[in-house]
Design a protein around this motif. Structure first.
Motif, PDB file in Angstrom:
ATOM      1  N   GLY A   1       0.824  -1.200   0.000  1.00  0.00           N
ATOM      2  CA  GLY A   1       0.000   0.000   0.000  1.00  0.00           C
ATOM      3  C   GLY A   1       0.858   1.249   0.000  1.00  0.00           C
ATOM      4  N   ALA A   2       1.941   1.224   0.777  1.00  0.00           N
ATOM      5  CA  ALA A   2       2.829   2.387   0.839  1.00  0.00           C
ATOM      6  C   ALA A   2       3.423   2.678  -0.522  1.00  0.00           C
ATOM      7  N   ILE A   3       3.789   1.612  -1.256  1.00  0.00           N
ATOM      8  CA  ILE A   3       4.390   1.843  -2.577  1.00  0.00           C
ATOM      9  C   ILE A   3       3.363   2.452  -3.521  1.00  0.00           C
ATOM     10  N   SER A   4       2.084   2.083  -3.326  1.00  0.00           N
ATOM     11  CA  SER A   4       1.060   2.576  -4.241  1.00  0.00           C
ATOM     12  C   SER A   4       0.747   4.050  -4.025  1.00  0.00           C
ATOM     13  N   ARG A   5       1.107   4.596  -2.874  1.00  0.00           N
ATOM     14  CA  ARG A   5       0.730   5.974  -2.571  1.00  0.00           C
ATOM     15  C   ARG A   5       1.671   6.966  -3.232  1.00  0.00           C
ATOM     16  N   ASN A   6       1.158   8.145  -3.459  1.00  0.00           N
ATOM     17  CA  ASN A   6       1.937   9.114  -4.202  1.00  0.00           C
ATOM     18  C   ASN A   6       2.179  10.409  -3.445  1.00  0.00           C
ATOM     19  N   PHE A   7       1.874  10.420  -2.154  1.00  0.00           N
ATOM     20  CA  PHE A   7       2.210  11.611  -1.380  1.00  0.00           C
ATOM     21  C   PHE A   7       2.833  11.183  -0.058  1.00  0.00           C
ATOM     22  N   VAL A   8       3.673  12.082   0.473  1.00  0.00           N
ATOM     23  CA  VAL A   8       4.574  11.693   1.555  1.00  0.00           C
ATOM     24  C   VAL A   8       3.804  11.159   2.748  1.00  0.00           C
ATOM     25  N   ARG A   9       2.758  11.905   3.182  1.00  0.00           N
ATOM     26  CA  ARG A   9       2.026  11.471   4.362  1.00  0.00           C
ATOM     27  C   ARG A   9       1.372  10.110   4.156  1.00  0.00           C
ATOM     28  N   GLY A  10       0.882   9.867   2.913  1.00  0.00           N
ATOM     29  CA  GLY A  10       0.242   8.581   2.633  1.00  0.00           C
ATOM     30  C   GLY A  10       1.223   7.429   2.765  1.00  0.00           C
ATOM     31  N   ILE A  11       2.422   7.613   2.186  1.00  0.00           N
ATOM     32  CA  ILE A  11       3.440   6.557   2.256  1.00  0.00           C
ATOM     33  C   ILE A  11       3.805   6.284   3.705  1.00  0.00           C
ATOM     34  N   LEU A  12       4.040   7.369   4.462  1.00  0.00           N
ATOM     35  CA  LEU A  12       4.461   7.181   5.853  1.00  0.00           C
ATOM     36  C   LEU A  12       3.347   6.536   6.672  1.00  0.00           C
ATOM     37  N   SER A  13       2.078   6.890   6.381  1.00  0.00           N
ATOM     38  CA  SER A  13       0.986   6.313   7.164  1.00  0.00           C
ATOM     39  C   SER A  13       0.859   4.818   6.922  1.00  0.00           C
ATOM     40  N   PHE A  14       1.034   4.392   5.671  1.00  0.00           N
ATOM     41  CA  PHE A  14       0.983   2.950   5.410  1.00  0.00           C
ATOM     42  C   PHE A  14       2.127   2.228   6.110  1.00  0.00           C
ATOM     43  N   HIS A  15       3.274   2.918   6.203  1.00  0.00           N
ATOM     44  CA  HIS A  15       4.411   2.286   6.883  1.00  0.00           C
ATOM     45  C   HIS A  15       4.132   1.962   8.334  1.00  0.00           C
ATOM     46  N   ILE A  16       3.285   2.794   8.972  1.00  0.00           N
ATOM     47  CA  ILE A  16       2.980   2.516  10.376  1.00  0.00           C
ATOM     48  C   ILE A  16       2.436   1.106  10.485  1.00  0.00           C
ATOM     49  N   ALA A  17       1.405   0.824   9.653  1.00  0.00           N
ATOM     50  CA  ALA A  17       0.771  -0.493   9.722  1.00  0.00           C
ATOM     51  C   ALA A  17       1.787  -1.585   9.417  1.00  0.00           C
ATOM     52  N   SER A  18       2.656  -1.324   8.419  1.00  0.00           N
ATOM     53  CA  SER A  18       3.626  -2.341   8.044  1.00  0.00           C
ATOM     54  C   SER A  18       4.587  -2.648   9.184  1.00  0.00           C
ATOM     55  N   GLN A  19       5.040  -1.581   9.875  1.00  0.00           N
ATOM     56  CA  GLN A  19       6.001  -1.801  10.961  1.00  0.00           C
ATOM     57  C   GLN A  19       5.347  -2.460  12.165  1.00  0.00           C
ATOM     58  N   ILE A  20       4.039  -2.183  12.351  1.00  0.00           N
ATOM     59  CA  ILE A  20       3.310  -2.846  13.430  1.00  0.00           C
ATOM     60  C   ILE A  20       3.438  -4.355  13.269  1.00  0.00           C
ATOM     61  N   GLY A  21       3.479  -4.806  11.989  1.00  0.00           N
ATOM     62  CA  GLY A  21       3.602  -6.226  11.710  1.00  0.00           C
ATOM     63  C   GLY A  21       4.809  -6.859  12.381  1.00  0.00           C
ATOM     64  N   TYR A  22       5.947  -6.154  12.381  1.00  0.00           N
ATOM     65  CA  TYR A  22       7.156  -6.725  12.998  1.00  0.00           C
ATOM     66  C   TYR A  22       6.943  -6.960  14.492  1.00  0.00           C
ATOM     67  N   MET A  23       6.319  -5.929  15.130  1.00  0.00           N
ATOM     68  CA  MET A  23       6.128  -6.064  16.576  1.00  0.00           C
ATOM     69  C   MET A  23       5.186  -7.220  16.870  1.00  0.00           C
ATOM     70  N   LEU A  24       4.129  -7.340  16.052  1.00  0.00           N
ATOM     71  CA  LEU A  24       3.180  -8.424  16.285  1.00  0.00           C
ATOM     72  C   LEU A  24       3.824  -9.771  16.029  1.00  0.00           C
ATOM     73  N   LEU A  25       4.674  -9.834  14.997  1.00  0.00           N
ATOM     74  CA  LEU A  25       5.368 -11.092  14.717  1.00  0.00           C
ATOM     75  C   LEU A  25       6.176 -11.515  15.925  1.00  0.00           C
ATOM     76  N   ALA A  26       6.846 -10.529  16.543  1.00  0.00           N
ATOM     77  CA  ALA A  26       7.633 -10.841  17.738  1.00  0.00           C
ATOM     78  C   ALA A  26       6.736 -11.355  18.853  1.00  0.00           C
ATOM     79  N   ILE A  27       5.547 -10.731  19.021  1.00  0.00           N
ATOM     80  CA  ILE A  27       4.642 -11.220  20.065  1.00  0.00           C
ATOM     81  C   ILE A  27       4.164 -12.619  19.713  1.00  0.00           C
ATOM     82  N   GLY A  28       3.894 -12.837  18.412  1.00  0.00           N
ATOM     83  CA  GLY A  28       3.409 -14.142  17.983  1.00  0.00           C
ATOM     84  C   GLY A  28       4.422 -15.250  18.209  1.00  0.00           C
ATOM     85  N   LEU A  29       5.723 -14.927  18.037  1.00  0.00           N
ATOM     86  CA  LEU A  29       6.751 -15.964  18.250  1.00  0.00           C
ATOM     87  C   LEU A  29       6.826 -16.365  19.720  1.00  0.00           C
ATOM     88  N   PHE A  30       6.631 -15.350  20.597  1.00  0.00           N
ATOM     89  CA  PHE A  30       6.464 -15.572  22.023  1.00  0.00           C
ATOM     90  C   PHE A  30       7.628 -16.296  22.691  1.00  0.00           C
TER      91      PHE A  30
END
Lengths: 115, 506
Positions: free
Chosen positions: B289-318
């Motif tokens: 989604g971030a790659i599809s966006r064409n303005f700075v705030r849009g790209i950065l906002s999608f990145h939030i969700a993407s980075q959340i994934g790493y933290m959740l993955l860490a919780i999931g590995l437990f």
């Protein structure tokens, strides 16, 4: 008694889900209000059937009381729900003034020059 | 001494009230908020120093025992989160002073920002499920108000999905609190953890855990519940977008950590596996989604969700190491993400637009900004030795050790794609020669002094993230201590339940 409450909560959740999925956002507003009330009723039902039990004020010779905690929780939740409903109504009023529609689909239709 | 525990909540509330009712002079209001923000940072670091020994600080409100009244608890993780939230709030508040002249700032913005901080802090320190609901509501109502406060006619409709999804989530939270009360007979987190341990393996515990996971999944922005996030954050002013992106989703992560590690028994294997896979999808789909966006705030906002994934993955590995990596990642992410939004803000004020096709020439005009952006972008993508690398490295290594090869591949793929989308901003906004003769969205230009001030604030944040990256050992140790305390519920339980006040022992 518990069965009635469960059925009532279930019906309220069903109605609110139906309303939340509508296109007109006046209906979504009502869906939300019913949804939060269904949630409140659900919490209230957690104190169990009030049959043969007294109100939670200590008196001599009374041993069976209704659990007071869910009632105080519901009080808080109702107040918060009112606040949110007022905010939602004001936001929708502003959106209606701005985009002259109550239809979600028309509201999000891309306009000319939109990015 | 323990009476200090409530102050991270009370101090911002008092500041907000003083701002609201303390007169009409805007400059004075700014001084009050800035001084209070500095005091909050100092308080948070003092509390952090108090919890280093490993015993949580507990305050029982009104002197009632924890099972009757409300208990506030600060342990290692909560103290770390308090430090981060107050630091980011301070940076964003100072930035917003440069962003807007004294006369142009909306009078409600500063009080609402303080209420937002109060809600965030209360949800870190509360030791009670219903109080957590109240804290979330304080935070969310302030965030709704700030979202629509200065939005224009076209933007305001994006607030509607944000509102509906979050109100829905809050109601589900209320219902799951009710269910937890029915199942465990208490709302105090320490007592729930005690009783859940006795009911290990029961269906009801898993049901409550899944309900709460859905609620905090909505707050944290997990696939498939993140679609409201990338559209609503771009309508905020930059300083506020930085605060939102840094803190709001991380509150969801914090509560997930607290619930799954301390409160619920560790045997909820299936919930962890589901969480890991959702994390994999979140990482990859959101970065696309971030790659599809064409303005700075849009790209950065999608990145939030993407980075959340790493933290959740860490919780999931437990595993203990993965939880430590998750905490480290949260520390890194809050600083880096907010500073990226602030950099985007400076780029916006220099170019008059944040649409990539109309930007350009920033490298020539502002090389310092370019260097800062590049450092943070590399850090976000996880290039060693910057701060993002260590968290990602540990998470990927742990997922390989857990033999979750697909999830490790997803994590690596997502970080390559993060780099790609960052290069998109870099190439179009910084590297390309400037495109002239285009209509600008923003005619309000800033003085050089403000731009220098804003760059200075971002510079301090970048220095902090560099410091984290270069002292990764220290920070990983702090995270490991916090993770160990988090994973051992007996510490939390004994700290909360050993305090006997009015109402006697449970």
């Amino acid at each position: 008694m518990q069965i009635d409450t469960a059925l009532l909560v279930g019906v309220m959740f069903a109605i609110s889900t139906y309303l939340l999925l509508q296109r007109s956002f006046i209906r979504i507003l009502f869906g939300f209000i019913i949804f939060s009330n269904a949630g409140n009723l659900f919490i209230l039902s957690m104190s169990g059937a009030p049959k043969d039990r007294n109100m939670p004020i200590v008196k001599d010779g009374v041993t069976q009381y209704v659990d007071p905690l869910p009632q105080s929780l519901v009080l808080t939740a109702i107040v918060i729900g009112f606040g949110l409903a007022v905010y939602l109504i004001m936001l929708l009023y502003r959106i209606i003034l701005d985009s002259r529609t109550i239809d979600i689909e028309k509201m999000f239709k891309p306009e000319e020059g939109d990015e | 001494m323990n009476n200090l525990v409530i102050w991270p909540f009370v101090l911002p509330v008092i500041t907000a009230l003083v701002c609201l009712f303390g007169g009409r002079v805007a400059l004075w209001r700014r001084w009050v908020v800035a001084c209070s923000a500095v005091a909050q940072v100092a308080l948070a670091f003092y509390l952090q120093a108090q919890t280093v020994g490993g015993t949580p600080l507990v305050q029982v409100l009104g002197g009632w025992s924890a099972h009757l009244g409300v208990a506030l608890v600060i342990d290692g993780l909560a103290a770390i989160m308090l430090c981060l939230s107050t630091l980011v709030a301070l940076a964003c508040i100072l930035y917003s002073f440069f962003e807007l002249d004294v006369e142009h700032g909306h009078p409600l913005r500063l009080p609402l920002t303080q209420l937002l901080v109060a809600g965030i802090n209360l949800s870190f320190i509360t030791g009670d499920l219903f109080n957590m609901f109240v804290a979330f509501e304080i935070m969310l109502v302030a965030s709704y108000a700030l979202l629509t406060l200065e939005a224009n006619d076209r933007h305001i409709k994006e607030a509607f999905p944000y509102l509906i999804v979050n109100i829905f989530g809050s109601t589900i939270f209320l219902i799951s609190a009710g269910m937890a009360y029915a199942v465990f007979g208490t709302l105090n987190l320490a007592q729930i953890s005690e009783r859940a341990a006795q009911m290990e393996g029961s269906f009801a515990v898993a049901l409550v855990a899944v309900m709460l996971m859905v609620v905090f999944g909505i707050k944290a922005g997990v696939f498939p519940l993140y679609y409201w996030l990338p559209n609503s954050y771009p309508i905020l002013p930059y300083s506020l977008a930085a605060l939102y992106s840094g803190m709001l989703t991380k509150v969801g992560i914090y509560v997930l950590l607290r619930m799954l590690c301390t409160v619920f028994p560790h045997s909820l294997d299936r919930v962890h596996i589901v969480l890991g896979w959702l994390a994999g999808f979140t990482m990859v789909l959101a970065v696309l989604g971030a790659i599809s966006r064409n303005f700075v705030r849009g790209i950065l906002s999608f990145h939030i969700a993407s980075q959340i994934g790493y933290m959740l993955l860490a919780i999931g590995l437990f595993t203990p190491l993965a939880i430590a990596a998750c905490i480290f990642y949260v520390i890194h992410h809050i600083i880096v993400k907010s500073s990226l939004f602030l950099i985007g803000g400076i780029a916006f004020f220099r170019n008059g637009t944040d649409h990539l096709e109309r930007m350009g020439g920033l490298w020539k005009a502002a090389p310092v900004l370019g260097v800062l952006f590049m450092l943070q972008a590399f850090s976000l993508a996880g290039i060693p030795p910057l701060s993002g690398f260590w968290g990602k490295f540990t998470i990927v290594a742990e997922s390989l050790r857990a033999e979750q090869y697909w999830l490790a591949i997803a994590a690596l793929l997502a970080s390559i794609l993060t780099m790609v989308s960052m290069m998109k901003i870099w190439l179009q906004a910084f590297w390309r020669p400037s495109v002239s003769s285009v209509p600008l969205e923003n005619t309000h230009t800033l003085t050089t002094a403000s731009i220098v001030g804003m760059t200075g604030i971002v510079g301090v944040m970048v220095a902090m993230s560099l410091f984290i990256g270069l002292n990764a050992e220290t920070f990983l140790q702090v995270s490991t201590h916090a993770a160990d305390a988090l994973l051992d519920p007996t510490i939390y339980r004994s700290a909360v339940l050993s305090i006997i006040g009015k109402g006697g022992a449970p």
